[in-house]
Design an enzyme around this catalytic site. Sequence first.
Site, PDB file in Angstrom:
ATOM      1  N   TRP A 119     -39.441  -8.863  -5.781  1.00  0.00           N
ATOM      2  CA  TRP A 119     -39.130  -7.995  -4.478  1.00  0.00           C
ATOM      3  C   TRP A 119     -39.379  -9.005  -3.118  1.00  0.00           C
ATOM      4  CZ3 TRP A 119     -36.002  -3.707  -3.860  1.00  0.00           C
ATOM      5  CH2 TRP A 119     -35.825  -3.232  -4.893  1.00  0.00           C
ATOM      6  N   GLU A 131     -30.232  -4.582  -2.523  1.00  0.00           N
ATOM      7  CA  GLU A 131     -31.289  -3.609  -3.474  1.00  0.00           C
ATOM      8  C   GLU A 131     -30.436  -2.496  -4.274  1.00  0.00           C
ATOM      9  OE1 GLU A 131     -32.934  -1.581  -0.113  1.00  0.00           O
ATOM     10  OE2 GLU A 131     -34.681  -2.922   0.104  1.00  0.00           O
ATOM     11  N   GLU A 157     -41.846   4.176   8.243  1.00  0.00           N
ATOM     12  CA  GLU A 157     -41.819   4.011   6.732  1.00  0.00           C
ATOM     13  C   GLU A 157     -43.139   3.309   6.233  1.00  0.00           C
ATOM     14  OE1 GLU A 157     -38.325   2.097   5.114  1.00  0.00           O
ATOM     15  OE2 GLU A 157     -39.348   1.642   3.195  1.00  0.00           O
ATOM     16  N   GLU A 162     -31.879  -3.711  14.613  1.00  0.00           N
ATOM     17  CA  GLU A 162     -31.968  -2.397  13.831  1.00  0.00           C
ATOM     18  C   GLU A 162     -33.587  -2.319  13.733  1.00  0.00           C
ATOM     19  OE1 GLU A 162     -30.185  -1.727   9.984  1.00  0.00           O
ATOM     20  OE2 GLU A 162     -32.172  -0.703   9.225  1.00  0.00           O
ATOM     21  N   LYS A 170     -24.209  -1.165   4.043  1.00  0.00           N
ATOM     22  CA  LYS A 170     -25.264  -1.903   3.435  1.00  0.00           C
ATOM     23  C   LYS A 170     -24.496  -2.423   1.927  1.00  0.00           C
ATOM     24  CE  LYS A 170     -29.744  -1.236   0.935  1.00  0.00           C
ATOM     25  NZ  LYS A 170     -31.055  -0.276   0.798  1.00  0.00           N
ATOM     26  N   GLU A 189     -52.530  -1.622  12.450  1.00  0.00           N
ATOM     27  CA  GLU A 189     -52.378  -3.080  11.867  1.00  0.00           C
ATOM     28  C   GLU A 189     -53.733  -3.588  11.752  1.00  0.00           C
ATOM     29  OE1 GLU A 189     -51.683  -6.209  14.686  1.00  0.00           O
ATOM     30  OE2 GLU A 189     -50.523  -7.448  13.295  1.00  0.00           O
ATOM     31  N   ARG A 229     -37.792 -14.649   0.382  1.00  0.00           N
ATOM     32  CA  ARG A 229     -36.890 -13.497   0.815  1.00  0.00           C
ATOM     33  C   ARG A 229     -36.519 -13.593   2.468  1.00  0.00           C
ATOM     34  NH1 ARG A 229     -38.479  -7.100   0.278  1.00  0.00           N
ATOM     35  NH2 ARG A 229     -37.149  -6.210   1.999  1.00  0.00           N
ATOM     36  N   ASP A 284     -39.153  -6.436   6.326  1.00  0.00           N
ATOM     37  CA  ASP A 284     -38.582  -5.061   6.306  1.00  0.00           C
ATOM     38  C   ASP A 284     -39.356  -4.296   7.075  1.00  0.00           C
ATOM     39  OD1 ASP A 284     -37.200  -2.680   5.558  1.00  0.00           O
ATOM     40  OD2 ASP A 284     -38.037  -2.748   3.535  1.00  0.00           O
ATOM     41  N   GLU A 303     -34.161  10.008   2.887  1.00  0.00           N
ATOM     42  CA  GLU A 303     -34.780   8.603   2.298  1.00  0.00           C
ATOM     43  C   GLU A 303     -35.572   8.290   3.510  1.00  0.00           C
ATOM     44  OE1 GLU A 303     -32.803   6.173  -0.126  1.00  0.00           O
ATOM     45  OE2 GLU A 303     -34.048   4.393   0.201  1.00  0.00           O
ATOM     46  N   ARG A 304     -37.013   8.051   3.074  1.00  0.00           N
ATOM     47  CA  ARG A 304     -37.965   7.626   4.306  1.00  0.00           C
ATOM     48  C   ARG A 304     -37.849   8.705   5.594  1.00  0.00           C
ATOM     49  NH1 ARG A 304     -40.761   4.917   0.513  1.00  0.00           N
ATOM     50  NH2 ARG A 304     -39.008   3.434  -0.316  1.00  0.00           N
ATOM     51  N   ASN A 335     -27.694   4.069   1.813  1.00  0.00           N
ATOM     52  CA  ASN A 335     -27.290   3.900   0.361  1.00  0.00           C
ATOM     53  C   ASN A 335     -26.421   4.947   0.212  1.00  0.00           C
ATOM     54  OD1 ASN A 335     -29.418   1.737  -0.434  1.00  0.00           O
ATOM     55  ND2 ASN A 335     -31.017   3.238  -0.207  1.00  0.00           N
TER      56      ASN A 335
END
Lengths: 861, 861
Positions: A588, A332, A439, A433, A328, A557, A382, A411, A208-209, A251
């Site tokens: 989201w 999500e 990503e 982290e 986790k 950026e 969020r 994120d 994943e990613r 996940n």
Amino acid sequence: MLRFVREMKASLSLPGNRSTPSLCRRTHRAALLMVMIAVVSIPVQGEDGHEAWLRYTPVHDAAVQQRLAALPAVVVRLNESPVSTVAQQEMIRGIRGMLGQTLRAETRLPDESAIVLGTYAAFEKANPGLRPAPTLKPDGYWLKSMPIHGHPTLLVAASNDRGVLYGTFAILRKIALGESVSALDEREEPSAPVRWVNQWDNLDGTIERGYGGRSIFFEGGQVAEDLTRVREYGRLLASIGINGCTINNVNADSRLLTAPYLRQLARIADTFRPWGVRLALAADVSSPKSVGGLDTFDPLDPRVAQWWKDKAGELYASIPDFGGFLVKADSEGRLGPSVYGRTPADAANVIARALWPHGGIVLYRAFVYNHHLDWRNLKNDRARAAYDIFHPLDGRFDQNVVVQIKNGPIDFQVREPASPLFGGLERTNEAIELQITQEYTGQQRHLCFLVPMWKEVLDFDLHADGEGTPVRDLVAGRTFHRPLGGFVGVSNVGRDTNWLGSHLAMANLYGFGRLAWNPCLTSPQIAEEWTRLTFGEDPTVVETVSDMLLGSWRIYESYTGPLGVGTLTDILGSHYGPGIESAEYNGWGQWIRADSQGIGIDRTVAAGTGYIGQYCPAVAKVYESLATCPDDLLLFMHHVPFTHSLHSGKTVIQHVYDSHYEGALGAEELVRKWKALQGRVDGQRYGEVLSGIVYQAGAAEVWRDAVCNWFLHESGIPDAQGRAGHFPNRIEAEAMELGGYEAVQVTPWETASGGKAIECLNGRQRCTAHFNYHGPAGWHDLIVGYFDQNNGVSRFAAYVGDRLVDQWAAGDHLPSQKPDGSSATRRVIDGLALRPGDDIRIEGTPDGEEYAPLDYVEIAN
Amino acid sequence: MLRFVREMKASLSLPGNRSTPSLCRRTHRAALLMVMIAVVSIPVQGEDGHEAWLRYTPVHDAAVQQRLAALPAVVVRLNESPVSTVAQQEMIRGIRGMLGQTLRAETRLPDESAIVLGTYAAFEKANPGLRPAPTLKPDGYWLKSMPIHGHPTLLVAASNDRGVLYGTFAILRKIALGESVSALDEREEPSAPVRWVNQWDNLDGTIERGYGGRSIFFEGGQVAEDLTRVREYGRLLASIGINGCTINNVNADSRLLTAPYLRQLARIADTFRPWGVRLALAADVSSPKSVGGLDTFDPLDPRVAQWWKDKAGELYASIPDFGGFLVKADSEGRLGPSVYGRTPADAANVIARALWPHGGIVLYRAFVYNHHLDWRNLKNDRARAAYDIFHPLDGRFDQNVVVQIKNGPIDFQVREPASPLFGGLERTNEAIELQITQEYTGQQRHLCFLVPMWKEVLDFDLHADGEGTPVRDLVAGRTFHRPLGGFVGVSNVGRDTNWLGSHLAMANLYGFGRLAWNPCLTSPQIAEEWTRLTFGEDPTVVETVSDMLLGSWRIYESYTGPLGVGTLTDILGSHYGPGIESAEYNGWGQWIRADSQGIGIDRTVAAGTGYIGQYCPAVAKVYESLATCPDDLLLFMHHVPFTHSLHSGKTVIQHVYDSHYEGALGAEELVRKWKALQGRVDGQRYGEVLSGIVYQAGAAEVWRDAVCNWFLHESGIPDAQGRAGHFPNRIEAEAMELGGYEAVQVTPWETASGGKAIECLNGRQRCTAHFNYHGPAGWHDLIVGYFDQNNGVSRFAAYVGDRLVDQWAAGDHLPSQKPDGSSATRRVIDGLALRPGDDIRIEGTPDGEEYAPLDYVEIAN
């Protein structure tokens, strides 16, 4: 045998158990065999990136050679452990590669000059007269030149075996960098005990990613048969001081905790162990129910506690140095303690207590948020979630729990403020982290050296304990005297020869490790060090590559997410190409809150979501006021009109236009800089990097145009420089004379020039689009904008008159199955002699579900 | 359509026929399609040697770039033929590669500056005001800058289409070499009409004396399906002016002349045709009988004549520009006219007359000799054969026959005098046969640039028409005004990416073509030109590689065949490694006539075989007398005692010792020179060349020791410098302590150190040989002499004490199935810290029929 568990426990004063001696011997023998083969199999191979920064290429500089000629011929290892053995063999391998000499491997002090590797304890036993004054933290080492029995000796003395290995790599790094190793007296200690990487690998071999190929750990639902790459990865990690690795997707697939997998996982742990890397796993808190046969996973249920205890016992029986679990939960769609009305602390502690007797730890992710937020409520935010949830739990986590906090509150966006939660936990261990895998920052297809971004966060003063509380001190546990804490990097290397799918992206993995060891290193230091190790000593190369790295985040950026608004990508899909409105009108919470008047989220205390109030007053004050909020984070903190004037003096809207054009130019400039290195960098890496940044330069234009078009449309305010929305040299595909091709609407509209593309549909074998050239005679470039999806390999051919001038296949694997901002790319056909009246024709041959989609042709020069 | 046949006929005033227009159109279309693909498929690939000297890499030099910026944007092709089309496309491809611009392809003069390609006839028709003063020989061209309608224009005007193509390559070569192309007025004509290569390919895909992989023409008994490499080969050949190619072994398989193969061969001819390369075949004179259904192949039998006539008709129906036949007859077991008491002239003429109406020619090899000579008769001499047989036939060969004569009277030895036959034919066409494939000169494993050797022969004055009759004028037909003649090179390229299995060996193919075009070019000119085209403009690279090339023949000669004695190789086997006595005591006639007193063949008229009498008196006089015979050919011409004093002042025997030690040092020196180019030459080619010359340096020592040992033994005269037979640092394998290994005798004895090796026999899995080191402590190299056969891949490991210091596989494919001078090689393990008392152990693991054979270990430094 080296036992980081044990050492960490020592520093934590935790109880422990002993692994069976037989296991120790087994792994010891395996390590020996493995390493001996490694010593002699240094391949005379091309530079393909596989060796990363550990190339050990011959030293050519005569002065350096001469200085090193006096190196001892013997390397002594005083300890018996696999890690020490690996250190000794690595020293032999490195010296062999760089100086062409094979050191003698001894286990006792010889009657001659030597390099001696050992723990303090071992030195004490060997009694060479070494006086290790102040003790070192676990994993620390002391490089010390001194005479022993009259012979010049170079000591690598360390607090533990892992320190011996790290000291060995440090000496080899010095040699590779051309530094002297003849009169050393250097003590080095890591900033924090937790220096882990997370891999998000799935059992089916996908990641994943992940952008560097398939998993090195898993294939076809099992642990991979051949773990060669795991061994090599362990070596890379050890060389930068990483001491733990979770290998499966956060996940998490609970099957990994069942007996058949535990046996397989032990093979990975055995492979990592000689490199001092502890195996760890991501775990699903619902495991007691999903694979454990219970009808609950309520952390407060004693059966659940017992289940975790039993599972830990089982795990440590086969992996005595198992590192622990990464969790986790309630995030999500993952199940979590909230199902039973319990807190993250409850969930973390029940697992932590099971690991405690064995020396394991729990990393509990603070990435917990509601992804069904009501977007119509302007007070919803969020960004608040982590602090809102974890701050109240401060002090309620067990000693061997670490709350793992992403650098920013959202994120891994291209720019975020430091998460306020770092300052919101005083009696809780914390780790930062960081995402090495890119990503939201270009997925290794765009050059984006993240160290400067990480440094901004690490150096950011949260004033949590008054002025002078940078994030780096908080996560290291220094500020509030926590026993645990540190750095976690989501690395996601894969089977690609060069690990991350991009040579230059490896600077991020290297930089992460170096910062985790010493967050006070500067970005230029790290960039230069990595470049010299990776590409050699040529000053032009060192200067150019460092410069490219250091400017790359700002460039990325500039064309993807201005003023802290977030990466303006398709957040519902691949997180790659532009897809601006995907952020809006859903639960989201990555909203940008744009309307026809302005943009940005009001996070002020006064009128907004109140997020800014999560910071200490000294910080909050700066963010709360438009007068002091830095431009870079303006739209993160405030909602402002497009006409709002920045500190720079520009309006927001003009800044958007300007920065995107500057960013695209900056990407083009990277190509120019790199091209100047032709002949100075080996052919393979030169070519691979070039093809990457040439692609990036095109993708940067896609981004530029999508974002500028969208803002132009949304604001109705024209670009003062007249660029946005105006492409005088561009002929839209849908405006050409079409032979078989049909115009189609592209979604989102801003990702295609003119909102439309053409496709060769209805089973047609081949379609054409052509137009008449009316410009002046001269040398021109033809830029063909097209889409390269991953569900087909269309072919294109370009003709001027009846001359075929180029042909190519859309054979890349960009992350999209339709024409959009992720699949949009371009082909530059340069050096064409065009004459007025020329017929220019593009021929497309569809393949699979990719219908040779074409966007435009631009005549340049 | 270009028809070389026709043009050559024009110059010969031969009759001709017309090919069908339909065929022309077919091949034309095929060529167009093919070439257009070639234009756009210039790969961004590594430097793997595949592009040879036609790399067309971007011009970086700013001055050159600027000068070239004024080049026209249009390339006009005035002719319709496939060759002209290919020329135009090649111009586009070359300019594209070097300058990054795609020229416009036109067929009429534009109203702007242009490069215009055309034959004189086409220019006359287009009438641009060009006045091609003196006519050009076929294939010649004129590069001329002049204004046309006021526009600066660059003309490539040629006598024929092939000349257009050659002129195009000439311009591209100039650009690649950084020369100006802005004010040209250059006429170029080939020295001779025949400029062919011979390939010795077999139908099964092997190549006799081929060292570059399997055949590009044949596989599995058929013409290969994929002829891509044939097309690319045609391009390489065209770029150096080669206009014909025989594709099958001179030891010809008659099946190729049968109908099923003729159809297949037409595909090859079609593939070559656009490059102006005529397909030709080696033919067996016994074909009328072996595949033709006749009971005879007597050349004077009318049925045989009719058979060849019919066969020619059949051939030309499908290959209208078929070049002709190459004939090897009455030679080395091949049948020939002698069966019927007929002469080579009879055999050649019967075939030539069949080809005459179609414009084909016969190349009849003068390599005819008795290989059952009685070696006991000192008057017998194989060197005499060609002259003895062909000189009497002078004037009896038809006009379209060319006698193809090897450069020397024996067989491509490392040094031979020019064949006297070149001067012995006044009324016969002749061609020189040169061997590009390095049969006796190191088989592409040893660097041996042959141009200087060829030049010595080409420039040698045979005085055939009085003083000033160099071989180059004789073979070009210039001396005796012959209508035909020229150059034939045995090339034997294969499917290896780099064609000849060695990057540097390609200089020989290039040099052959350049000399065939203009034999007055010097060796340094050719070496430098090739190096710059192949490795680029870096002056250090150009100087070093040129220097390596130019010295390499002398180096190879120094360790393989002193004083004209011939290559002292195993002449009964692979013709590769040393095998000195294989030359003696058999009927092959490559004798060296050595005994305990002296060596060499007495070929004097006075007392020897009389061979020297085949030369004109002016030459014979020089060779006949010891006082004037050059040292380099002494042992070719005379039998002398080992103590004979050379002009150099040395004795023969001391010269043998000295030259072999110097030769081995010279080979070692090549390694040093090449290593200085690291980083200046791309990685792949750098590594491949390095591994080749490192091997060569070891093989040169094998040669040195074999030859010196043999001469020491034969003569009983010691080396004045004490080297021969003394190896103080060498430990013979058979003298070590053996674990499973057994001593075996090596044949011939001189090719193993001490005459013996050890092998791991009797089905043993692994054997060891070890010894105790008694030398001083210090850094040392371990040189392991072993044998690497082609019937197994043994593995070796070397230990010092219990430390594995190296391991390797004997995985090369050296041309031997037993331990001998061809399989002998070495492994250098450098940079070992040895201490007195160290146990040094070699472990061998046999594989197949290769029993891990080990010769010795030497401690160096």
